[in-house]
Scaffold this motif. Structure first.
Motif, PDB file in Angstrom:
ATOM      1  N   SER A 160      52.175  22.249  87.060  1.00 28.83           N
ATOM      2  CA  SER A 160      51.571  21.882  85.775  1.00 28.83           C
ATOM      3  C   SER A 160      52.536  22.143  84.631  1.00 28.83           C
ATOM      4  O   SER A 160      52.684  21.324  83.713  1.00 28.83           O
ATOM      5  CB  SER A 160      50.280  22.681  85.547  1.00 28.83           C
ATOM      6  OG  SER A 160      49.325  22.382  86.543  1.00 28.83           O
ATOM      7  N   LEU A 161      53.217  23.296  84.696  1.00 25.96           N
ATOM      8  CA  LEU A 161      54.178  23.645  83.644  1.00 25.96           C
ATOM      9  C   LEU A 161      55.331  22.642  83.605  1.00 25.96           C
ATOM     10  O   LEU A 161      55.717  22.162  82.541  1.00 25.96           O
ATOM     11  CB  LEU A 161      54.691  25.070  83.861  1.00 25.96           C
ATOM     12  CG  LEU A 161      55.502  25.694  82.719  1.00 25.96           C
ATOM     13  CD1 LEU A 161      55.310  27.210  82.706  1.00 25.96           C
ATOM     14  CD2 LEU A 161      56.991  25.389  82.842  1.00 25.96           C
ATOM     15  N   ARG A 165      50.339  26.005  89.313  1.00 27.38           N
ATOM     16  CA  ARG A 165      50.718  26.475  87.980  1.00 27.38           C
ATOM     17  C   ARG A 165      52.135  26.018  87.615  1.00 27.38           C
ATOM     18  O   ARG A 165      52.375  25.518  86.514  1.00 27.38           O
ATOM     19  CB  ARG A 165      50.609  28.005  87.907  1.00 27.38           C
ATOM     20  CG  ARG A 165      49.189  28.527  87.873  1.00 27.38           C
ATOM     21  CD  ARG A 165      49.143  29.983  87.468  1.00 27.38           C
ATOM     22  NE  ARG A 165      49.806  30.856  88.431  1.00 27.38           N
ATOM     23  CZ  ARG A 165      49.206  31.427  89.466  1.00 27.38           C
ATOM     24  NH1 ARG A 165      47.907  31.208  89.672  1.00 27.38           N
ATOM     25  NH2 ARG A 165      49.870  32.216  90.290  1.00 27.38           N
ATOM     26  N   ARG A 193      48.754  32.718  79.736  1.00 27.95           N
ATOM     27  CA  ARG A 193      48.619  31.376  79.156  1.00 27.95           C
ATOM     28  C   ARG A 193      49.578  31.174  77.977  1.00 27.95           C
ATOM     29  O   ARG A 193      50.272  30.158  77.894  1.00 27.95           O
ATOM     30  CB  ARG A 193      47.185  31.135  78.702  1.00 27.95           C
ATOM     31  CG  ARG A 193      46.954  29.733  78.135  1.00 27.95           C
ATOM     32  CD  ARG A 193      45.496  29.521  77.773  1.00 27.95           C
ATOM     33  NE  ARG A 193      44.669  29.629  78.967  1.00 27.95           N
ATOM     34  CZ  ARG A 193      43.581  30.401  79.052  1.00 27.95           C
ATOM     35  NH1 ARG A 193      43.198  31.126  78.017  1.00 27.95           N
ATOM     36  NH2 ARG A 193      42.887  30.440  80.167  1.00 27.95           N
ATOM     37  N   ALA A 234      45.471  25.818  83.793  1.00 29.62           N
ATOM     38  CA  ALA A 234      46.142  26.206  85.034  1.00 29.62           C
ATOM     39  C   ALA A 234      46.514  27.687  85.046  1.00 29.62           C
ATOM     40  O   ALA A 234      46.639  28.282  86.113  1.00 29.62           O
ATOM     41  CB  ALA A 234      47.392  25.360  85.246  1.00 29.62           C
ATOM     42  N   PHE A 235      46.680  28.280  83.861  1.00 33.11           N
ATOM     43  CA  PHE A 235      47.133  29.668  83.767  1.00 33.11           C
ATOM     44  C   PHE A 235      46.005  30.577  83.291  1.00 33.11           C
ATOM     45  O   PHE A 235      45.203  30.175  82.442  1.00 33.11           O
ATOM     46  CB  PHE A 235      48.322  29.774  82.803  1.00 33.11           C
ATOM     47  CG  PHE A 235      49.620  29.271  83.374  1.00 33.11           C
ATOM     48  CD1 PHE A 235      50.537  30.153  83.929  1.00 33.11           C
ATOM     49  CD2 PHE A 235      49.914  27.920  83.380  1.00 33.11           C
ATOM     50  CE1 PHE A 235      51.730  29.689  84.473  1.00 33.11           C
ATOM     51  CE2 PHE A 235      51.103  27.439  83.909  1.00 33.11           C
ATOM     52  CZ  PHE A 235      52.011  28.340  84.467  1.00 33.11           C
ATOM     53  N   PRO A 245      47.772  28.126  94.410  1.00 33.51           N
ATOM     54  CA  PRO A 245      47.592  28.280  92.964  1.00 33.51           C
ATOM     55  C   PRO A 245      48.918  28.438  92.227  1.00 33.51           C
ATOM     56  O   PRO A 245      49.089  27.907  91.127  1.00 33.51           O
ATOM     57  CB  PRO A 245      46.740  29.548  92.853  1.00 33.51           C
ATOM     58  CG  PRO A 245      46.007  29.617  94.154  1.00 33.51           C
ATOM     59  CD  PRO A 245      46.950  29.076  95.180  1.00 33.51           C
ATOM     60  N   LYS A 246      49.874  29.150  92.845  1.00 29.96           N
ATOM     61  CA  LYS A 246      51.171  29.338  92.197  1.00 29.96           C
ATOM     62  C   LYS A 246      51.895  28.006  92.061  1.00 29.96           C
ATOM     63  O   LYS A 246      52.477  27.694  91.004  1.00 29.96           O
ATOM     64  CB  LYS A 246      52.024  30.317  93.001  1.00 29.96           C
ATOM     65  CG  LYS A 246      53.378  30.593  92.364  1.00 29.96           C
ATOM     66  CD  LYS A 246      54.175  31.614  93.170  1.00 29.96           C
ATOM     67  CE  LYS A 246      55.535  31.878  92.515  1.00 29.96           C
ATOM     68  NZ  LYS A 246      56.338  32.859  93.272  1.00 29.96           N
ATOM     69  N   ALA A 275      53.139  30.744  79.135  1.00 35.75           N
ATOM     70  CA  ALA A 275      53.369  29.439  79.754  1.00 35.75           C
ATOM     71  C   ALA A 275      53.468  28.339  78.694  1.00 35.75           C
ATOM     72  O   ALA A 275      54.359  27.481  78.755  1.00 35.75           O
ATOM     73  CB  ALA A 275      52.246  29.123  80.732  1.00 35.75           C
ATOM     74  N   VAL A 288      48.019  22.889  81.013  1.00 34.28           N
ATOM     75  CA  VAL A 288      48.651  24.203  81.152  1.00 34.28           C
ATOM     76  C   VAL A 288      47.661  25.310  80.817  1.00 34.28           C
ATOM     77  O   VAL A 288      47.609  26.345  81.505  1.00 34.28           O
ATOM     78  CB  VAL A 288      49.903  24.298  80.245  1.00 34.28           C
ATOM     79  CG1 VAL A 288      50.500  25.702  80.274  1.00 34.28           C
ATOM     80  CG2 VAL A 288      50.946  23.276  80.686  1.00 34.28           C
TER      81      VAL A 288
END
Length: 458
Positions: free
Chosen positions: A13-14, A10, A134, A128-129, A6-7, A137, A125
């Motif tokens: 995605s960022l 994230r 959120r 994903a967060f 998951p990290k 990000a 994003v």
């Protein structure tokens, strides 16, 4: 994709969203200063070369709502990959174009790609967060993207005076390839689980027709004449198609835009303030470019240097907005942005000394940048993440369409004022009117927010 932590998802995605948006922002703000170079190379007028911007904006404005909803319905990862690939291929086409016609066609395709990437990146994003991180990000994404805004005039002016304007597009190709690579490896898929995998095609046709007709009428109205038959016909087509779109969305089972979104008062206020701030942003950039090169006599490169300070503060507005959003309501951040922007525009209209002009211009860039950047963050805080792409697409459509109307209005106002005034006096009048309008909008949003808070307390 299933083996990615998951990290990693994230972070991926960022990075993918930030790089893609960085390229889009760099592209738009760099090409503004390349218009004279394009006109010279192809032997056309600057007005004709302006279609490289107008065609792009036309496609961009038409595709935001559709692009955002495509991601929500069919999967945001696939939409991001498709949009980035279209943008990359069109960038290469632009770099290789041997005439104005092929260049404008490539820019339209590039606008389609950007119109998909922008709202889908925000939705990727957002999904994903988790809620607690959120906003931070999204602030980081827009901070990185706004570095493209900061570097755009400098890069555009430098490349145009150096190896040539085509290198703006050659620079975009590897950036887009990097975003595509990271997206393919790390971005997890997400979509609106409540929506069937079908798109409101009639709604798409109606909104594209409405926005294309409106944008074209606004872009060409000053050249054709606002009372010319072509201009009036386009406005009529836009109005009829807009009404048909609203009727379609009210009665179809799976609308492109859920009109209940506009019953969300915080969303409406944030969108309205974001649109007003973006109108001020495009007008200020336009007027300042004319002032620096036409009145001050600066070269494109030196004009780009003057833009660095306000553009860097615009870049900082992304993280700043996210930080403020942890302590203030979204509408309060937007009101603060409006207060900074409005006072900045008015102060800029009274400033001529270089030692004061640059910091005042920077202050103006901070407020305007915070206003239009944070609106994309704030809308994601006040809507359901499942429809993040739709909310982002609607916001961006308002931002771009009203920004285009403001730009055309500023150009028409300059044409009306300059026979009786010096150009710099016309610029000053428009800046003051724009600053006053933003301050008035801020006061209105503050009053409505205060009234809603009192009603909730009672």
């Amino acid at each position: 994709m299933g083996r990615r932590s998951p990290k990693a998802a994230r972070i991926g995605s960022l990075v993918a969203a930030a790089v893609a948006l960085f390229g889009i922002q760099l592209d738009f703000f760099a090409l503004n200063l390349a218009i004279p170079g394009i006109a010279d190379e192809f032997g056309v007028t600057a007005s004709a070369a302006q279609w490289t911007l107008s065609g792009y904006m036309l496609a961009l404005g038409c595709c935001f709502i559709i692009g955002g909803r495509l991601g929500d319905v069919f999967g945001r990862r696939g939409a991001l990959l498709a949009g980035t690939a279209i943008f990359a291929a069109a960038s290469v086409w632009c770099a290789l174009a041997q005439g104005l016609g092929p260049l404008v066609a490539a820019r339209i395709v590039q606008g389609v790609g950007a119109g998909i990437v922008f709202p889908v990146s925000v939705a990727v994003v957002s999904n994903a967060f988790p809620d607690e991180t959120r906003a931070r990000a999204l602030g980081a994404v827009f901070g990185i993207a706004n570095i493209g805004t900061a570097l755009g005039p400098f890069v555009g002016g430098g490349l145009t005076e150096g190896p040539g304007w085509r290198w703006i597009f050659w620079l975009l190709a590897p950036l887009s390839a990097l975003a595509l690579f990271v997206s393919a490896l790390y971005v997890p898929d997400s979509r609106d689980a409540s929506a069937p995998r079908q798109l409101d095609v009639l709604g798409c046709c109606a909104i594209v027709c409405a926005l294309a007709a409106l944008t074209l009428a606004v872009e060409r109205g000053s050249a054709w004449g606002w009372d010319h038959a072509r201009t009036l016909t386009l406005f009529t087509v836009a109005a009829v198609a807009g009404v048909l779109f609203l009727l379609r969305e009210r009665h179809t089972r799976h609308p492109l835009v859920d009109l209940r979104l506009f019953r969300n008062a915080p969303y409406v206020m944030v969108t309205g303030m974001g649109a007003v701030a973006n109108m001020g942003f495009v007008v200020t950039v336009f007027l300042t470019t004319l002032y620096l090169q036409g009145v001050r006599g600066l070269s494109p490169l030196m004009a780009g240097v003057v833009f660095l300070a306000p553009a860097l503060l615009t870049a900082l507005s992304g993280p700043l907005g996210a930080r403020l959003g942890r302590h203030m309501r979204p509408t309060a951040v937007m009101v603060l942005a409006g207060a900074i922007a409005g006072t900045g525009m008015i102060a800029l209209s009274h400033t001529t000394a270089w030692w004061l002009y640059v910091p005042v211009f920077a202050w103006c860039g901070l407020g305007l940048g915070l206003g239009w950047t944070y609106s994309s963050v704030a809308t994601q805080q006040v809507v359901d993440p499942a429809r993040a792409g739709e909310a982002s697409g609607v916001l961006l459509t308002f931002l771009i369409t009203l920004g285009g109307i403001a730009l055309a209005s500023a150009a028409a106002a300059i044409a009306a004022l300059t026979p009786e005034r010096a150009p710099e006096e016309a610029y000053e009048v428009i800046l003051r009117i724009g600053g006053a309008a933003i301050l008035a909008a801020s006061v209105l949003v503050m009053a409505v927010s205060h009234r809603r808070a009192r009603s909730a307390a009672e």
